[in-house]
Scaffold this motif. Structure first.
Motif, PDB file in Angstrom:
ATOM      1  N   LEU A   1       0.799  -1.213   0.000  1.00 37.79           N
ATOM      2  CA  LEU A   1       0.000   0.000   0.000  1.00 37.79           C
ATOM      3  C   LEU A   1       0.841   1.277   0.000  1.00 37.79           C
ATOM      4  CD1 LEU A   1      -2.872  -0.986   2.447  1.00 37.79           C
ATOM      5  CD2 LEU A   1      -2.777  -1.173  -0.035  1.00 37.79           C
ATOM      6  N   ALA A   2       2.169   1.129  -0.044  1.00 37.81           N
ATOM      7  CA  ALA A   2       3.009   2.329  -0.060  1.00 37.81           C
ATOM      8  C   ALA A   2       2.783   3.070  -1.366  1.00 37.81           C
ATOM      9  CB  ALA A   2       4.476   1.950   0.092  1.00 37.81           C
ATOM     10  N   GLY A   3       2.360   4.326  -1.277  1.00 29.81           N
ATOM     11  CA  GLY A   3       2.198   5.141  -2.470  1.00 29.81           C
ATOM     12  C   GLY A   3       0.800   5.107  -3.068  1.00 29.81           C
ATOM     13  N   VAL A   4      -0.135   4.297  -2.502  1.00 28.41           N
ATOM     14  CA  VAL A   4      -1.485   4.306  -3.093  1.00 28.41           C
ATOM     15  C   VAL A   4      -2.242   5.566  -2.681  1.00 28.41           C
ATOM     16  CG1 VAL A   4      -1.605   1.781  -3.152  1.00 28.41           C
ATOM     17  CG2 VAL A   4      -2.595   3.000  -1.216  1.00 28.41           C
ATOM     18  N   GLY A   5      -1.827   6.167  -1.586  1.00 30.17           N
ATOM     19  CA  GLY A   5      -2.417   7.445  -1.201  1.00 30.17           C
ATOM     20  C   GLY A   5      -3.725   7.317  -0.451  1.00 30.17           C
TER      21      GLY A   5
ATOM     22  N   SER B   1       0.896   8.335   4.923  1.00 30.49           N
ATOM     23  CA  SER B   1       2.172   8.674   5.539  1.00 30.49           C
ATOM     24  C   SER B   1       3.276   7.697   5.140  1.00 30.49           C
ATOM     25  CB  SER B   1       2.026   8.698   7.066  1.00 30.49           C
ATOM     26  OG  SER B   1       1.959   7.372   7.556  1.00 30.49           O
ATOM     27  N   LEU B   2       2.895   6.529   4.537  1.00 25.90           N
ATOM     28  CA  LEU B   2       3.903   5.537   4.130  1.00 25.90           C
ATOM     29  C   LEU B   2       4.759   6.063   2.991  1.00 25.90           C
ATOM     30  CD1 LEU B   2       1.757   2.273   4.152  1.00 25.90           C
ATOM     31  CD2 LEU B   2       3.298   3.092   5.928  1.00 25.90           C
ATOM     32  N   ALA B   3       4.095   6.674   2.001  1.00 25.85           N
ATOM     33  CA  ALA B   3       4.794   7.206   0.830  1.00 25.85           C
ATOM     34  C   ALA B   3       3.833   8.164   0.151  1.00 25.85           C
ATOM     35  CB  ALA B   3       5.170   6.070  -0.121  1.00 25.85           C
ATOM     36  N   PRO B   4       4.333   9.135  -0.617  1.00 23.06           N
ATOM     37  CA  PRO B   4       3.417  10.094  -1.245  1.00 23.06           C
ATOM     38  C   PRO B   4       2.491   9.417  -2.253  1.00 23.06           C
ATOM     39  CG  PRO B   4       5.725  10.666  -1.696  1.00 23.06           C
ATOM     40  CD  PRO B   4       5.737   9.427  -0.878  1.00 23.06           C
ATOM     41  N   GLY B   5       1.244   9.818  -2.266  1.00 25.21           N
ATOM     42  CA  GLY B   5       0.264   9.256  -3.217  1.00 25.21           C
ATOM     43  C   GLY B   5      -0.890  10.218  -3.343  1.00 25.21           C
ATOM     44  N   PRO B   6      -1.824   9.935  -4.234  1.00 19.37           N
ATOM     45  CA  PRO B   6      -2.941  10.869  -4.447  1.00 19.37           C
ATOM     46  C   PRO B   6      -3.779  11.058  -3.185  1.00 19.37           C
ATOM     47  CG  PRO B   6      -3.283   8.821  -5.650  1.00 19.37           C
ATOM     48  CD  PRO B   6      -1.891   8.768  -5.120  1.00 19.37           C
ATOM     49  N   ALA B   7      -4.116  12.301  -2.905  1.00 20.98           N
ATOM     50  CA  ALA B   7      -4.918  12.613  -1.728  1.00 20.98           C
ATOM     51  C   ALA B   7      -6.400  12.555  -2.073  1.00 20.98           C
ATOM     52  CB  ALA B   7      -4.556  14.000  -1.220  1.00 20.98           C
TER      53      ALA B   7
ATOM     54  N   ILE C   1      -7.269   5.773   8.876  1.00 24.50           N
ATOM     55  CA  ILE C   1      -6.464   4.763   8.170  1.00 24.50           C
ATOM     56  C   ILE C   1      -5.830   5.389   6.933  1.00 24.50           C
ATOM     57  CG2 ILE C   1      -6.533   2.546   6.962  1.00 24.50           C
ATOM     58  CD1 ILE C   1      -8.823   1.743   8.829  1.00 24.50           C
ATOM     59  N   ALA C   2      -6.622   6.217   6.218  1.00 19.84           N
ATOM     60  CA  ALA C   2      -6.103   6.876   5.019  1.00 19.84           C
ATOM     61  C   ALA C   2      -4.894   7.737   5.372  1.00 19.84           C
ATOM     62  CB  ALA C   2      -7.195   7.716   4.370  1.00 19.84           C
ATOM     63  N   ALA C   3      -5.006   8.421   6.494  1.00 16.61           N
ATOM     64  CA  ALA C   3      -3.901   9.298   6.898  1.00 16.61           C
ATOM     65  C   ALA C   3      -2.644   8.473   7.155  1.00 16.61           C
ATOM     66  CB  ALA C   3      -4.298  10.083   8.146  1.00 16.61           C
ATOM     67  N   TRP C   4      -2.823   7.313   7.802  1.00 18.71           N
ATOM     68  CA  TRP C   4      -1.652   6.477   8.083  1.00 18.71           C
ATOM     69  C   TRP C   4      -1.057   5.913   6.783  1.00 18.71           C
ATOM     70  CZ3 TRP C   4      -0.381   1.209   7.590  1.00 18.71           C
ATOM     71  CH2 TRP C   4       0.845   0.877   8.181  1.00 18.71           C
TER      72      TRP C   4
END
Lengths: 578, 261
Positions: free
Chosen positions: B75-79, B123-129, B117-120
């Motif tokens: 899920l890193a980068g999925v935003g 925070s893993l990697a940049p992704g679409p907000a 959960i979305a916020a966490w």
């Protein structure tokens, strides 16, 4: 004017006379008034009299063709209305009508005018939907009519020609329907035309020439819509109406077939005369069909062109299907594997498309048209038939028909494979593999099962005739034995069960002449005899009067209900066991 | 009672009974079936709360660091947009393994929990907000232009009416009716499941808003011609013609056939 009367006083002597008129003609005597006036000049009374007295037998299945006829008339009437507003042109325009989601969108004039008919012309949407529903019902009803004719053997001599005309009508109706739903130039109809262009291109050698000729250049061009329009409103309706008239005239000339029954023979027609009974029924039925189509058009949406959007060669929508009567051809395309496309010497042979798109319809319709002749050849039956068969009494023909339906159904379902996949939550790949096998296997299973069912039904009929109906009344004899009382059938019911012809396979004539020389036709005769054996294999003969007599007089008729053949029955009843 | 007893062997009796049974069952179900819960929208990002929620609800498949496992993707980068879409439509957590996560019948997590959960995950990697509300309501969108974009980019899978369509091996493009504008936007942005990504360079935020406006006006326009038969085109139409059309007209023919002179 009146002054002359005073000049001739003798006229006064005739004032009491009846006014003099020309002596009425024979027709006018009967018809009188305006009708007589017409008859004096054109003389239709004799012909009309003949037609009005024409007798038609009554059965619901004889009205399937009528449904087709009335649906066609509804198509003609509503079609005229649509031509008042439809613009058959590929010219570009920007929509500014009242349907919000398409406002400001560029589209063809054909599509814009079809939207106008749907949203801005009073009653337009209803008439458009009636036109489309009537077209679907036309082909549904003519297909059902065709099945009725097939399964009852109404295509036999002398009606083979009318069967061929019917096949032509059916095939042209498909083309007419396709031309019709291709006209509005929405995304779905354009996708259909794109597919049709591909089919033409798949024709070996002439493919690209053919497509360029039809579309007047590369796809889509501007010519196809006006051309289809001429075909749809002029050429095909004229041919359909012409062939249909011939179809009806031939029914009148050859007389209608009838189901067997008491008093019905190969040489008469038992039913009601056109005037007044049949005319009232048929006229009433027209209004029922018209009313039903108006009702369904008012409550069920059909071909929502505004949802599809204007045609544009780049997009395509999921769930792109032709109208139901073309589904089987589309299904054949979906099933044909891609490896049937070959390339050699710089040319491509697209059999993966050509077999389904160009071969299927002519081959199947050809087989249908040829069937009456094939059956007559195999059975050696060259006599005239005006009494219909009960399907069970022709097990092999019925089985062939059901096998054909199975084949058709598999292809039509394959044409809906994506809808099946989403609605049944199945894998479209698995569905396609299953149908590929089913195309070949299911007709065989259907043939075998239908044949066995027909033979069983015939045997059940025999038992019923010989031993009557189980009454459910158990009787104890003085000796203490129990038996169930069987009620004999009444004569009318029995007639239906015994009033058909027994059939025997053709005997193989000696393949050699008196001198032992092989006859030139020996091979053909052998094939024919083999087919005839296949056709009449296990055939069940109707109960003869002698058998019936024997069954009634053996004194134990109520006891033997399980035997299959007459011989077994007699053995069973004489032993007193059941 | 007597009149009923006389008619119980009428040929129509079985059909009438069946019909009654169906109506009673259907009406009973409609009355008693659980109603769909509606999640309110809100936004709060408490990363630590999100991590704890993730560990208890998502980590089984996606791993405790959210970096994936053999049964769940990284899920890193999925935003935050991906989490909001997947959980906001009830697709995640998945009820059972399958070719594709179906849209949930109800959303089990509150908007706050999803936002946590979305916020966490973000925070893993940049992704679409999660997209701005400016573009996710139909307001200001051009429905006509949206329709053209929809037909070119979306209709081949989702059907021109948004009724959905089949993909390979049991996968499918879901139907788009009754979907929130925000979720439509997020789906384009993140490309869930089999869907390709339509990022802001492919389809600009304004164009995405047009697409949402088109779907909304289509929903509002309804089906002016009557029952839409699932908007699935000619197949259900043909079925209606055969079953109801031919059935009813044959019924009429039988009735006429009985009426002798």
């Amino acid at each position: 004017m009146s002054t002359t009367a005073n000049d001739r006083p003798a006229m006064g002597l005739r004032t009491g006379d009846a006014p003099v008129s020309a002596p009425p003609s024979a027709g006018a005597k009967k018809l009188g008034g305006a009708v007589g006036w017409v008859d004096d000049r054109l003389g239709p009374a004799k012909g009309v009299n003949y037609l009005m007295k024409k007798v038609f037998p009554d059965h619901w299945s004889f009205m399937l063709g009528e449904i087709a006829m009335y649906s066609m008339i509804i198509c003609l009437l509503t079609g005229v209305f649509l031509t008042f507003w439809f613009v058959p042109s590929a010219g570009h325009t920007v929509y500014d009508g009242s349907y919000v989601p398409l406002q400001g969108v560029g589209m063809s004039e054909a599509y814009a005018s079809a939207l106008n008919i749907s949203f801005d012309i009073k009653g337009g949407l209803l008439i458009r939907q009636m036109h489309h529903w009537a077209a679907l019902m036309f082909i549904v009803a003519l297909s059902a009519h065709m099945l009725r004719v097939f399964f009852t053997g109404a295509f036999r001599k002398p009606r083979e020609l009318n069967w061929i005309i019917g096949c032509l009508l059916s095939m042209l109706a498909l083309v007419e329907g396709f031309a019709g739903y291709s006209l509005p130039d929405d995304l779905l109809s354009g996708t259909g035309l794109r597919a049709a262009e591909g089919f033409m291109q798949s024709a070996p050698v002439i493919g690209s020439y053919l497509a360029y000729a039809v579309f007047d250049g590369p796809f889509p061009g501007e010519a196809i819509i006006p051309r289809l329009y001429s075909v749809h409103v002029l050429l095909l309706p004229a041919i359909l109406v012409g062939l249909f008239t011939a179809h009806i005239v031939m029914v009148a000339v050859q007389k209608h077939t009838q189901y067997p029954g008491p008093g019905r023979t190969n040489n008469n027609v038992v039913g009601f005369p056109v005037m007044p009974v049949y005319a009232a029924k048929a006229g009433g039925f027209f209004f029922i069909v018209f009313g039903f189509i108006a009702l369904i058009s008012a409550i069920v949406q059909i071909n929502a062109i505004w949802v599809y959007g204007p045609y544009d060669p780049s997009p395509v929508t999921a769930g792109s299907q032709p109208d139901w009567y073309m589904l089987w051809a589309d299904g054949a395309l979906r099933l044909l594997p891609g490896w049937l496309e070959f390339s050699a010497f710089g040319y491509t042979l697209s059999l993966n498309v050509a077999i389904g798109a160009l071969g299927l319809i002519p081959v199947v319709y050809g087989a249908m048209a040829a069937y009456p002749f094939l059956e007559a050849w195999v059975t050696g039956d060259k006599r005239e038939h005006h009494l219909l068969d009960r399907p069970r009494n022709q097990p092999t023909r019925t089985a062939i028909g059901v096998a054909a339906i199975a084949f058709y159904l598999v292809l039509a379902l394959a044409g809906s494979n994506d809808i099946l996949a989403i609605k049944l939550h199945m894998s479209i790949n698995d569905i396609t593999y299953f149908f590929r096998a089913a195309t070949f296997l299911l007709p065989i299973v259907a043939f075998w099962a239908t044949r066995r069912i027909c033979l069983s039904l015939q045997r059940a009929d025999r038992n019923l005739v010989l031993h009557g109906r189980e009454s459910g009344r158990i009787v104890q004899t003085a000796e203490g034995r129990f038996f169930e009382v069987h009620e004999p059938l009444d004569e009318y019911t029995r007639w239906k069960l015994v009033g058909f012809e027994g059939q025997e396979p053709l005997q193989l004539t000696a393949g050699t002449d008196a001198h032992g020389v092989a006859s030139p036709a020996a091979g053909k005769d052998k094939l024919r005899a083999r087919l005839s054996r296949l056709y009449f294999q296990d055939t069940v003969q109707p109960v003869t009067p002698a058998e019936l007599e024997a069954a009634h007089h053996d004194g134990h008729a109520h006891e033997a209900i399980e035997g299959g053949s007459a011989a077994e029955l007699e053995a069973g009843s004489s032993s007193g066991h059941h | 009672m007597n009149a009923l007893a006389v008619r119980r062997r009428h040929p129509a009796a079985i059909f009438i009974l069946l019909l009654l049974g169906l109506i009673v069952t259907g009406a009973g179900y409609a009355a008693l079936a659980p109603k769909q819960a509606t999640a309110a929208t809100a936004s709060a990002d408490q990363i630590e709360r999100g991590r704890r929620l993730f560990l208890t609800n998502c980590a089984t498949c996606h791993g405790k660091d959210g970096l994936g496992s053999p049964v769940g993707p990284n899920l890193a980068g999925v935003g935050a947009a991906a989490v909001d879409f997947q959980m906001g439509t009830g697709r995640m957590p998945m009820a059972e393994p399958g070719v594709q996560a179906p849209r949930g019948k109800k959303v089990t997590y509150s908007a706050e929990e999803i936002a946590d959960i979305a916020a966490w995950v973000a925070s893993l990697a940049p992704g679409p907000a999660v997209p701005d509300a400016e573009y996710t309501t139909a307001e200001g969108g051009n429905a006509g232009r949206g329709g053209e974009i929809f037909r070119v980019n979306c209709a081949m899978c989702h059907n021109s009416a948004g009724a959905g369509g089949a993909l390979t091996r049991g996968k499918y493009a879901p139907k788009l009716t009754d979907v929130e504008g925000r979720h439509i936007y997020e789906a384009m942005l993140t490309g869930p499941q089999s869907m390709p990504v339509f990022n802001d360079n492919n389809i600009s935020p304004e164009s995405k808003r047009d697409v949402i406006a088109y779907l909304k006006t289509m929903d509002e326009a309804g089906s002016p011609g009557g029952m839409a038969l699932g908007s699935l085109g000619p197949v259900p139409e043909g079925l209606v013609a055969w079953v109801f059309g031919l059935g009813i007209l044959i019924g009429a023919a039988c009735w006429l056939g009985q009426k002798g002179a």
